[in-house]
Design a protein around this motif. Structure first.
Motif, short mmCIF file in Angstrom:
data_model
loop_
_atom_site.label_atom_id
_atom_site.label_comp_id
_atom_site.label_asym_id
_atom_site.label_seq_id
_atom_site.Cartn_x
_atom_site.Cartn_y
_atom_site.Cartn_z
N GLU A 116 -3.39 12.58 8.41
CA GLU A 116 -2.59 11.16 8.46
C GLU A 116 -1.11 11.43 8.63
OE1 GLU A 116 -3.12 8.41 5.05
OE2 GLU A 116 -5.07 8.96 5.00
N THR A 158 5.14 12.72 -9.95
CA THR A 158 3.99 11.70 -9.71
C THR A 158 3.09 11.86 -10.65
OG1 THR A 158 2.90 10.74 -7.81
CG2 THR A 158 2.74 13.24 -7.68
N THR A 159 1.91 10.92 -10.37
CA THR A 159 0.62 11.16 -11.14
C THR A 159 -0.25 12.00 -10.22
OG1 THR A 159 -0.41 9.16 -10.09
CG2 THR A 159 1.06 8.62 -11.75
N CYS A 160 -1.29 12.66 -10.93
CA CYS A 160 -2.43 13.47 -10.74
C CYS A 160 -3.08 12.65 -9.39
CB CYS A 160 -3.05 13.90 -11.62
SG CYS A 160 -2.09 15.21 -12.83
N LEU A 161 -3.31 11.40 -9.95
CA LEU A 161 -4.11 10.50 -8.60
C LEU A 161 -3.31 10.50 -7.37
CD1 LEU A 161 -6.69 8.89 -8.30
CD2 LEU A 161 -5.51 6.95 -9.23
N LYS A 162 -2.05 10.11 -7.62
CA LYS A 162 -1.26 9.85 -6.43
C LYS A 162 -1.23 11.19 -5.73
CE LYS A 162 1.41 5.84 -8.08
NZ LYS A 162 2.70 5.37 -8.20
N GLN A 166 -5.59 14.28 0.10
CA GLN A 166 -6.56 13.79 1.02
C GLN A 166 -6.22 13.38 2.32
OE1 GLN A 166 -8.38 10.83 -1.50
NE2 GLN A 166 -10.06 12.30 -2.59
N GLY A 167 -5.07 12.52 2.34
CA GLY A 167 -4.41 12.19 3.57
C GLY A 167 -3.74 13.09 4.43
N ALA A 212 -3.40 13.43 -5.77
CA ALA A 212 -4.71 13.75 -5.09
C ALA A 212 -4.90 12.97 -3.69
CB ALA A 212 -5.82 13.42 -6.09
N LYS A 213 -4.36 11.78 -3.77
CA LYS A 213 -4.74 10.81 -2.87
C LYS A 213 -3.68 11.54 -1.62
CE LYS A 213 -7.38 7.83 -4.25
NZ LYS A 213 -8.64 7.64 -3.72
N PHE A 214 -2.52 12.01 -1.79
CA PHE A 214 -1.47 12.47 -0.83
C PHE A 214 -2.35 13.56 -0.13
CE2 PHE A 214 1.25 15.73 0.26
CZ PHE A 214 2.07 15.19 1.25
#
Length: 66
Positions: free
Chosen positions: A58, A42-46, A52-53, A48-50
């Motif tokens: 979540e 995956t990407t580093c941004l995705k 956070q969730g 990081a968002k995971f």
């Protein structure tokens, strides 16, 4: 993370049963140490968002106390 070496959480201690991550170029790869042939990219941004969730709870409904 700038290395292509697999890294596991320090919370895993000496356990071989853990999730490992590594950075490859602009991507991040994730695998379970006891099934190293299966890798999720995956990407580093995705990722990081995971995280956070996950920290926000979540996905808590997916965990069972069986």
């Amino acid at each position: 993370m700038t290395s292509s070496a697999w890294q596991k959480s320090r919370y895993s201690a000496s356990s071989d049963n853990c999730v490992e991550v590594r950075s490859i170029g602009g991507s991040l790869e994730v695998r379970e140490s006891d099934d190293a042939d299966i890798v999720v990219r995956t990407t580093c941004l995705k990722f990081a968002k995971f995280l956070q969730g996950a920290k926000a709870g979540e996905f808590d409904h997916l965990i069972t106390n069986a």
